[in-house]
Design a protein around this motif. Structure first.
Motif, PDB file in Angstrom:
ATOM      1  N   THR A  39       1.122  -1.202   0.191  1.00 44.99           N
ATOM      2  CA  THR A  39       0.278   0.228   0.053  1.00 44.99           C
ATOM      3  C   THR A  39       0.985   1.363  -0.245  1.00 44.99           C
ATOM      4  OG1 THR A  39      -0.187  -0.203   2.089  1.00 44.99           O
ATOM      5  CG2 THR A  39      -1.343  -1.396   1.235  1.00 44.99           C
ATOM      6  N   ARG A  40       0.209   1.897   0.083  1.00 46.54           N
ATOM      7  CA  ARG A  40       0.794   3.455  -0.172  1.00 46.54           C
ATOM      8  C   ARG A  40       1.713   4.304   1.135  1.00 46.54           C
ATOM      9  NH1 ARG A  40       0.031   8.489   1.801  1.00 46.54           N
ATOM     10  NH2 ARG A  40       1.374  10.777   0.427  1.00 46.54           N
ATOM     11  N   ARG A  43       4.768   1.652   0.944  1.00 44.06           N
ATOM     12  CA  ARG A  43       5.632   1.980   0.739  1.00 44.06           C
ATOM     13  C   ARG A  43       6.629   3.236   1.322  1.00 44.06           C
ATOM     14  NH1 ARG A  43       2.788   5.274  -3.875  1.00 44.06           N
ATOM     15  NH2 ARG A  43       3.176   7.089  -2.312  1.00 44.06           N
ATOM     16  N   GLU A  44       5.782   4.432   1.832  1.00 41.12           N
ATOM     17  CA  GLU A  44       6.149   5.704   2.615  1.00 41.12           C
ATOM     18  C   GLU A  44       6.962   5.216   3.499  1.00 41.12           C
ATOM     19  OE1 GLU A  44       6.539   8.214   1.545  1.00 41.12           O
ATOM     20  OE2 GLU A  44       5.500   7.323  -0.590  1.00 41.12           O
ATOM     21  N   GLY A 102       5.834   7.521  -6.058  1.00 42.11           N
ATOM     22  CA  GLY A 102       5.161   5.622  -6.259  1.00 42.11           C
ATOM     23  C   GLY A 102       6.373   4.920  -6.086  1.00 42.11           C
TER      24      GLY A 102
END
Length: 277
Positions: A39-40, A43-44, A102
């Motif tokens: 997911t975002r 990832r972060e 991303g």
């Protein structure tokens, strides 16, 4: 009786586990129910942890792995931030911007990490999940792992640096075959092709990754970082640029305490003790 309160939503800390052990930063994707589709928020967090590993002199190596049966099934396209709504109109440049900010940032964070990064691939690595593994400096795979360039199955162009990474690992012809057909590549075949350094039984994966990571953590950390940079850059430039970069890297490295210790160990006929400084 009142209805039971809903379970709290998982946090990024729940979905990307992290610990530092013996100078090794362990980053573990932890959404096994989704085959660790990233997911975002995940990832972060991975990007942040890789950046923190670069900046922390006490971290000497990194391992990226996952829980469950999958390493990473790709990007979770349903993982939009809470409250986000679908755009009513797509503007030219939106998709390119999304990919730059991303998937490409995630892969770049691995490539640019100033510590050696090992992928311990426990299961299926598909799409951006395959690229996450292949961007690592060393790849250890369980016997049941598979690598899949899944984009063609969705009618998509490979992103997340796939068309950059694969030709450098297996050559352009084989890279096209993998990307054109999207067939699953079993771990043993991936090792034969050069996508994987080592294949081990599933129950030996963590132990093998730990042994390699500990060896790296006992090495001359700055020299390893400079070596990583040289190898990565050599694939993109000409011979003159590569040799100039090599000389500059050695100039920088000779200012480190580990370089002095390595030379002293050789002169004194003893095993050097590196501190990552």
């Amino acid at each position: 009786m009142p209805p039971a309160a809903p379970a709290p939503a998982p946090t990024p800390e729940d979905e990307v586990l992290h610990r530092t052990d013996g100078g090794v930063s362990w980053i573990t994707l932890n959404r096994p129910e989704a085959m660790n589709a990233v997911t975002r928020d995940q990832r972060e967090r991975v990007i942040a942890l890789l950046g923190a590993a670069s900046a922390d002199p006490d971290v000497r190596a990194v391992v990226i792995t996952a829980t469950g049966k999958g390493f990473c099934a790709g990007a979770d396209l349903r993982g939009a931030p809470p409250g986000a709504s679908a755009p009513t109109e797509r503007v030219a440049g939106d998709v390119a911007r999304m990919i730059r900010l991303g998937a490409q940032r995630l892969i770049t964070a691995v490539l640019d990490c100033e510590k050696p990064v090992i992928a311990a691939v426990n299961g299926t690595a598909a799409g951006i999940g395959a690229h996450l593994a292949l961007a690592c400096d060393l790849v250890v795979a369980a016997e049941g792992a598979r690598f899949i360039e899944v984009f063609v199955r969705r009618g998509l162009v490979p992103d997340g640096a796939g068309a950059y990474l694969l030709p450098r690992l297996v050559g352009p012809q084989k890279a096209k075959e993998l990307m054109f057909f999207g067939d699953a590549v079993p771990a043993a075949e991936a090792e034969r092709l050069g996508l994987v350094n080592k294949v081990v039984p599933g129950d030996a994966l963590e132990e093998t990754a730990r042994a390699w990571a500990q060896r790296l953590a006992q090495g001359p950390t700055r020299a390893l970082a400079l070596t990583k940079q040289l190898v990565n850059a050599s694939l993109d430039g000409d011979r003159a640029a590569a040799l100039a970069a090599e000389a500059a890297a050695q100039e920088i490295n000779m200012t480190t305490a580990d370089a002095a210790e390595g030379v002293a160990g050789f002169v004194e006929r003893r095993t050097p003790t590196y501190r990552g400084r």
